[in-house]
Structures are given as C-alpha cells and as structure tokens.
Design a protein around this motif. Sequence first.
Motif, PDB file in Angstrom:
ATOM      1  N   ARG A   1       0.835  -1.189   0.000  1.00  0.00           N
ATOM      2  CA  ARG A   1       0.000   0.000   0.000  1.00  0.00           C
ATOM      3  C   ARG A   1       0.872   1.241   0.000  1.00  0.00           C
ATOM      4  O   ARG A   1       1.958   1.257   0.554  1.00  0.00           O
ATOM      5  N   ILE A   2       0.328   2.309  -0.575  1.00  0.00           N
ATOM      6  CA  ILE A   2       1.005   3.589  -0.579  1.00  0.00           C
ATOM      7  C   ILE A   2       0.246   4.502   0.362  1.00  0.00           C
ATOM      8  O   ILE A   2      -0.910   4.814   0.130  1.00  0.00           O
ATOM      9  N   GLY A   3       0.874   4.922   1.428  1.00  0.00           N
ATOM     10  CA  GLY A   3       0.231   5.829   2.380  1.00  0.00           C
ATOM     11  C   GLY A   3      -0.947   5.178   3.085  1.00  0.00           C
ATOM     12  O   GLY A   3      -0.963   3.989   3.344  1.00  0.00           O
TER      13      GLY A   3
ATOM     14  N   ILE B   1       0.759  -0.756  -5.033  1.00  0.00           N
ATOM     15  CA  ILE B   1       1.692  -1.029  -6.109  1.00  0.00           C
ATOM     16  C   ILE B   1       2.015  -2.514  -6.055  1.00  0.00           C
ATOM     17  O   ILE B   1       2.049  -3.129  -4.985  1.00  0.00           O
ATOM     18  N   ALA B   2       2.231  -3.087  -7.206  1.00  0.00           N
ATOM     19  CA  ALA B   2       2.545  -4.510  -7.290  1.00  0.00           C
ATOM     20  C   ALA B   2       4.023  -4.651  -7.638  1.00  0.00           C
ATOM     21  O   ALA B   2       4.475  -4.182  -8.681  1.00  0.00           O
TER      22      ALA B   2
END
Length: 121
Positions: free
Chosen positions: A25-27, A33-34
């Motif tokens: 996860r971003i944030g 993102i994979a």
Amino acid sequence: MSAQASSDLIWRIVKGNNAFLRKQRIGRGANRIALSAEPLNLTAKSTFKYSGVAHKNATGMELSAAGIVVTRGKKSFTRSVKKSRGLKTKGRKDLKTAMVAKALRLNRLTTRKTRKSWKQE
C-alpha cells in the motif's frame, strides 16, 4: 515455459496471482503497487515487460563474490565488476537501459566507501 503457450497468455494467467507477487500500500489510501520478487526480473516491477516468468529469454542479475552474475534463461555467466559498464545486451533490446541501471547499482554496492565511524577498531 511451455512451447505451446505464448508469453502473453502466460502473463494474463499469472499477473494477478503468483508466488513472486508482493503488493504494498502507498500511504493510508487504497492505492497499491505490485512488486515482483522474481530472480529474472531486473526492476522488481510486476509488469509484462520485465516479467521473468512470462518471457523465455528473460534476463536477471545478482551480485556474487566473483562479480556480477548475469542469467539469461537457463544460462548464466559472471562478469567482473569493472567490466560491467560495457555490458552488451544480446537478448532483449528493450531491456538495455534496465540492465545498465541494475549493473551500475550493483557496481555501486561493491565500491561503496565506508565511513570512519563504521570501522570497528
């Protein structure tokens, strides 16, 4: 990889679920993102272009005591660290910039200067 199936078909089957897939996860949001932990993936991005599972002539690089080990498919050979700047791509031409960038990163790891405070006396 089977000679019967195309690389596009293999990628469509394995792109959502495979043993090498790492989702982050971003944030705080739901954006993800994979990433990929494949040994033949140069950039660790989970995309068709860089996939080592889907392509039969995939290229990977690792660092060893002798130098940089370049693996193409099932064949592997060792390059010395000093010669890695003149790396030639005989395999896939679209991965040339990724190969040079990975070689420079691995070269930087071997020639990294140490701080005086890191030395144990």
